[in-house]
Design a protein around this motif. Structure first.
Motif, PDB file in Angstrom:
ATOM      1  N   HIS A  56       0.824  -1.216   0.000  1.00  0.00           N
ATOM      2  CA  HIS A  56       0.000   0.000   0.000  1.00  0.00           C
ATOM      3  C   HIS A  56       0.855   1.261   0.000  1.00  0.00           C
ATOM      4  N   ASN A 108       2.089   4.717  -1.282  1.00  0.00           N
ATOM      5  CA  ASN A 108       1.536   5.824  -2.057  1.00  0.00           C
ATOM      6  C   ASN A 108       2.331   7.078  -1.746  1.00  0.00           C
ATOM      7  N   ASN A 144      -1.218   2.709  -5.504  1.00  0.00           N
ATOM      8  CA  ASN A 144      -1.377   1.664  -4.491  1.00  0.00           C
ATOM      9  C   ASN A 144      -0.389   0.566  -4.862  1.00  0.00           C
ATOM     10  N   ASP A 156      -3.669  14.123   5.648  1.00  0.00           N
ATOM     11  CA  ASP A 156      -3.447  13.093   6.659  1.00  0.00           C
ATOM     12  C   ASP A 156      -3.597  13.671   8.058  1.00  0.00           C
ATOM     13  N   ARG A 183     -15.080  -0.284   4.994  1.00  0.00           N
ATOM     14  CA  ARG A 183     -13.637  -0.529   4.823  1.00  0.00           C
ATOM     15  C   ARG A 183     -12.854   0.604   5.481  1.00  0.00           C
ATOM     16  N   VAL A 198     -10.346   3.447   6.432  1.00  0.00           N
ATOM     17  CA  VAL A 198      -9.542   4.453   5.734  1.00  0.00           C
ATOM     18  C   VAL A 198      -8.359   4.802   6.621  1.00  0.00           C
ATOM     19  N   SER A 199      -7.145   4.546   6.137  1.00  0.00           N
ATOM     20  CA  SER A 199      -5.946   4.772   6.935  1.00  0.00           C
ATOM     21  C   SER A 199      -5.410   6.189   6.793  1.00  0.00           C
ATOM     22  N   ASN A 200      -5.509   6.754   5.586  1.00  0.00           N
ATOM     23  CA  ASN A 200      -4.947   8.080   5.340  1.00  0.00           C
ATOM     24  C   ASN A 200      -5.628   8.693   4.126  1.00  0.00           C
ATOM     25  N   ASP A 238      -5.471   6.656   0.887  1.00  0.00           N
ATOM     26  CA  ASP A 238      -6.384   5.518   0.989  1.00  0.00           C
ATOM     27  C   ASP A 238      -7.789   5.928   0.562  1.00  0.00           C
ATOM     28  N   ASN A 294      -7.969   6.642  -3.278  1.00  0.00           N
ATOM     29  CA  ASN A 294      -8.013   5.405  -4.065  1.00  0.00           C
ATOM     30  C   ASN A 294      -9.377   4.738  -3.970  1.00  0.00           C
ATOM     31  N   MET A 295      -9.954   4.719  -2.772  1.00  0.00           N
ATOM     32  CA  MET A 295     -11.260   4.081  -2.588  1.00  0.00           C
ATOM     33  C   MET A 295     -12.335   4.781  -3.405  1.00  0.00           C
TER      34      MET A 295
END
Length: 463
Positions: free
Chosen positions: A193, A195, A204, A278, A321, A323-325, A328, A331-332
């Motif tokens: 992952h 980026n 990704n 972020d 799902r 979301v980390s940052n 992320d 991309n989603m």
């Protein structure tokens, strides 16, 4: 030695012993033996897995023939640097690899392998015959393209899953490095992952130390079962050779984009209408969640605003799902089709809530933002997220080129997505408004456009 000194010495010794005993380590059991990985007359090999995959790898040769019109228009621009005898090579050839994904001839590769090609030729492994390929569709933002050949007896590769991948898994890169033919290199999954590398707009990546060199682009990264887990795309290097830091586009993204290209011929992405960032270390104390994508701004009349999202909200999940940052989330959202209805989970003022959002079309929003300043060019104001992704210095102001029509005059003159328009004629450009004003004042004239690209300023002329 007097008795009391002996007593003090004993107490100190006992104290130090107790202190030392308080530190313990989780020790591995003693090494009992070293063994060969298999029987004495056997060889440890992944040949069977590689054999299943290598028949799905093709070699791609693409050629771009620059038109006479292009040559004539480029010539005056370069005369000031190279003199009147300057004659750029009218042919540009690219070598790369591709992966057969269906038995009826669809092949996935990198966009940069076939971009702007006038002809694309494909050679199957172990064969001399070449097939002329048709470009089905391409997505420069993710660097994925799909081509197709008319051939029988093709072997499509077996697809893996990004969710099953682990750091440390053994992987193999298969492709055609430097045009030498089928080659296989071994490594491991170094990271997942990845980026923010600045290679593509949508990133990704799997990072691997398997050797990836020029010509490997578009080839397969497989696991020890022979399943496709990524499309080899790029390396980080100072010398031009492999330094053990290679990147492959994760297979789940590959499958999603390839499916859209095959079924629709193009990729349309959902549009949320937010500027994101972020969650920094300084801001983490203000939220109960440790990870997520922070909403820095909301576009007026966007899907996000209509759904009630606000600046300062922390998006922590999309359709369940995590979301980390910021990357992320980007991309989603980009993997959804326009018109999709999704559920976004966010944190606001210490409370977590979920809202439904109807996504619109990203391409339409970009085109509307440009207001047709230049034909075939989509533009947007430069925001902090794009500045960070493209590594644009703070002192560079201008308007971001997001898309360029391949058949447009701008493309012929060399304007690319990612360029920053910093000046038109003698007028500095800071945003779309200033660019539109500068364009109006130079109406009907050939205009010099100053572009910032990777630390350099380029000049093009557009009518």
């Amino acid at each position: 030695m007097p008795r009391r000194f002996m007593l003090i010495s004993s107490i100190l010794s006992a104290f130090l012993t107790l202190q030392a005993a308080a530190v313990t380590f989780d020790e591995m059991p003693p090494l009992s033996e070293r063994v060969m990985p298999n029987a004495p007359n056997a060889v440890l090999s992944f040949s069977a897995a590689i054999d299943k995959a290598k028949d799905s790898i093709v070699y791609i040769s693409s050629k771009q023939i620059r038109s006479q019109k292009y040559m004539e228009q480029m010539h005056p621009f370069f005369e000031q640097f190279f003199g009147r005898k300057f004659n750029p090579n009218p042919h540009r050839q690219s070598l790369g690899s591709g992966v057969i994904v269906t038995s009826d001839g669809y092949i996935v590769t990198n966009n940069h392998v076939v971009e702007d090609a006038d002809s694309i030729m494909v050679k199957l492994p172990g064969a001399q015959k070449e097939y002329r390929a048709k470009l089905v569709g391409s997505d420069p933002k993710s660097d994925i393209a799909v081509i197709r050949i008319e051939a029988e007896g093709l072997t499509p590769i077996r697809m893996g899953s990004s969710a099953e991948l682990k750091i440390g898994d053994i992987v193999f890169a298969i492709g055609n490095p430097f045009g030498v033919g089928l080659s296989v290199s071994q490594g491991i999954v170094s990271a997942q992952h990845k980026n923010g590398i600045g290679i593509n707009e949508y990133e990704n990546f799997i990072q691997t130390d398997a050797s990836i060199n020029p010509g490997n682009s578009g080839g397969a990264l497989i696991d020890s079962r022979g399943a496709l887990i990524g499309i080899n795309s790029a390396i980080i290097t100072r010398s031009g050779g492999n330094n053990g830091i290679g990147f492959a586009i994760e297979v789940d993204m590959v499958k999603s984009i390839a499916k859209k290209l095959i079924e629709d011929g193009s990729v349309t992405r959902g549009y949320l209408g937010v500027s994101i960032g972020d969650l920094t270390k300084e801001l983490q104390s203000l939220y109960t969640h440790e990870n997520g994508a922070l909403l820095n701004d909301i576009v007026v009349d966007s899907p996000a605003q209509k759904a009630g999202l606000k600046r300062g909200d922390l998006i922590v999940a999309v359709d369940g799902r995590t979301v980390s940052n910021a990357a992320d989330l980007k991309n989603m959202i980009g993997m959804y089709r326009p018109g999709s209805r999704i559920k976004i989970t966010y944190e606001r003022d210490g409370k977590t809530d979920t809202v439904s959002v109807n996504l619109t079309d990203l391409g339409e929003q970009a085109a509307n933002g440009s207001d047709a300043v230049f034909e075939g060019v989509s533009l947007q104001n430069l925001d902090p997220q794009q500045r960070y992704r493209l590594r644009i210095p703070d002192d560079v102001e201008g308007v971001l080129v997001t898309e360029v029509d391949a058949d447009s005059e701008a493309a012929m003159q060399g304007v690319r997505p990612g360029d920053i328009i910093v000046q038109l004629e003698n007028t500095p450009v800071t945003d779309l408004t200033s660019l539109q004003k500068a364009r109006s004042s130079a109406e009907g004239k050939l205009k010099r456009i100053y572009l910032y690209r990777k630390g350099q300023i380029y000049v093009v002329a557009l009518p």
